[in-house]
Design an enzyme around this catalytic site. Structure first.
Site, PDB file in Angstrom:
ATOM      1  N   THR A 202       0.837  -1.193   0.000  1.00 17.36           N
ATOM      2  CA  THR A 202       0.000   0.000   0.000  1.00 17.36           C
ATOM      3  C   THR A 202       0.876   1.247   0.000  1.00 17.36           C
ATOM      4  O   THR A 202       2.084   1.178   0.164  1.00 17.36           O
ATOM      5  CB  THR A 202      -0.940   0.012   1.214  1.00 17.36           C
ATOM      6  OG1 THR A 202      -0.160  -0.087   2.417  1.00 17.36           O
ATOM      7  CG2 THR A 202      -1.911  -1.162   1.165  1.00 17.36           C
TER       8      THR A 202
ATOM      9  N   HIS B 154      -2.337  -1.482  13.231  1.00 19.20           N
ATOM     10  CA  HIS B 154      -1.369  -2.358  12.583  1.00 19.20           C
ATOM     11  C   HIS B 154      -0.098  -2.479  13.413  1.00 19.20           C
ATOM     12  O   HIS B 154       0.146  -1.684  14.318  1.00 19.20           O
ATOM     13  CB  HIS B 154      -1.016  -1.836  11.184  1.00 19.20           C
ATOM     14  CG  HIS B 154      -2.040  -2.149  10.147  1.00 19.20           C
ATOM     15  ND1 HIS B 154      -3.195  -1.400  10.000  1.00 19.20           N
ATOM     16  CD2 HIS B 154      -2.102  -3.130   9.207  1.00 19.20           C
ATOM     17  CE1 HIS B 154      -3.911  -1.912   9.009  1.00 19.20           C
ATOM     18  NE2 HIS B 154      -3.273  -2.955   8.520  1.00 19.20           N
TER      19      HIS B 154
ATOM     20  N   LYS C 172       4.718  -1.205   9.962  1.00 20.20           N
ATOM     21  CA  LYS C 172       3.994  -0.730   8.782  1.00 20.20           C
ATOM     22  C   LYS C 172       4.385   0.716   8.509  1.00 20.20           C
ATOM     23  O   LYS C 172       4.280   1.577   9.384  1.00 20.20           O
ATOM     24  CB  LYS C 172       2.487  -0.855   8.988  1.00 20.20           C
ATOM     25  CG  LYS C 172       1.678  -0.450   7.756  1.00 20.20           C
ATOM     26  CD  LYS C 172       0.216  -0.806   7.920  1.00 20.20           C
ATOM     27  CE  LYS C 172      -0.611  -0.340   6.726  1.00 20.20           C
ATOM     28  NZ  LYS C 172      -0.142  -0.940   5.451  1.00 20.20           N
TER      29      LYS C 172
END
Length: 273
Positions: free
Chosen positions: A108, A162, A166
């Site tokens: 992402t 998360h 991340k």
């Protein structure tokens, strides 16, 4: 008998890359032809040994273009599964498309402008490309439930949690959830008071149609999302928890099988289910 789909995994020694290697090795209709990782200490090592499967006769390399070139010469249309980093994903996808290797992107961090440029590039090349912020079937079901609930609620906020490694925030999954709600054409969270943040960012990021997204990063977490709806006298909370990354693998394998049938870029697992 059909030949198996040749697959390259970019980011092969990361958490998602390792799970993907195991899933490919266990599937009958796909075969691992390349493993890419940047770490100097794993170069030339058998990726099967690294992930605990035993020899797969696929050495790790950091030469993305060289591997894409080799993959493009396979008898069957090749696929590259990318779980790398937001800083390099745009260039990775462009290179894959240029070689005719179909990208399945789990990394992402691509912004709207980059997605549009990649969509145009893939369309011109007649190459399928899947960008999927979350491969979990359960997460897709949560998004669909949120769409149904949003027809009856005017107030909603998204909380995503998360692991602390991340790199991007908010998560692509949270952004995708907000975008899907925004597509309904209503503006959420009409103001009740004039808000003043005594600490900047305390109320989270403002996404499309005034939907706020809050991000948490902590060790011990994997990937979690809550979509919280509010109305006078009640709260509706929809939540999805990833307990193990193996839950993503059915979605990853589905994407590998589907991307070869596409031309152009598609965003989101829901679009291919």
């Amino acid at each position: 008998m059909a030949h198996p789909i040749p697959v390259v995994v970019n980011g092969a020694t990361g958490k998602m890359g390792r799970e993907t290697i195991k899933a490919i090795a266990a599937a009958d209709d796909v075969t691992l032809v390349g493993a890419i990782a940047r770490s100097a200490d794993v170069q030339g090592q058998d990726i099967g040994e690294i992930v605990g499967l035993g020899p797969l006769e696929v050495p790790v390399t950091n030469d993305l273009e060289g591997m894409l070139c080799l993959a493009s010469q396979e008898r069957e249309v090749p696929v590259v599964v990318d779980f790398t980093h937001p800083d390099c994903i745009y260039d990775n996808v462009r290179k894959a498309i240029a070689y005719g290797v179909r990208p399945v992107v789990g990394t992402t961090g691509l912004n709207n402008e980059q997605l549009q440029e990649l969509a145009e590039f893939a369309e011109k090349a007649s190459v399928g490309c899947l960008v999927i912020p979350n491969f979990s079937i359960g997460m897709v079901l949560l998004m669909q439930a949120a769409i149904q609930a949003s027809r009856f609620y005017d107030h909603v906020e998204i909380l995503e949690l998360h692991h602390d490694q991340k790199a991007d925030a908010p998560s692509g999954t949270a952004i995708k959830t907000a975008q899907m709600l925004a597509e309904l054409g209503k503006t959420f969270n009409p103001p009740k008071v004039t808000e003043k943040e005594t600490m900047p960012g305390a109320r989270g990021a403002v996404g499309p149609e005034n939907i706020r997204i809050h991000s948490v990063r902590l060790p011990g977490l994997i990937a979690h999302e809550e979509v919280i709806f509010g109305a006078p006298g009640e709260i509706l909370t929809l939540r999805h928890d990833t307990m193990d990354r193996s839950c993503y693998m059915p979605g990853v394998l589905l994407a590998v099988r589907k991307v070869r049938q596409l031309t152009g870029l598609i965003y989101g697992l829901d679009r291919i289910l």
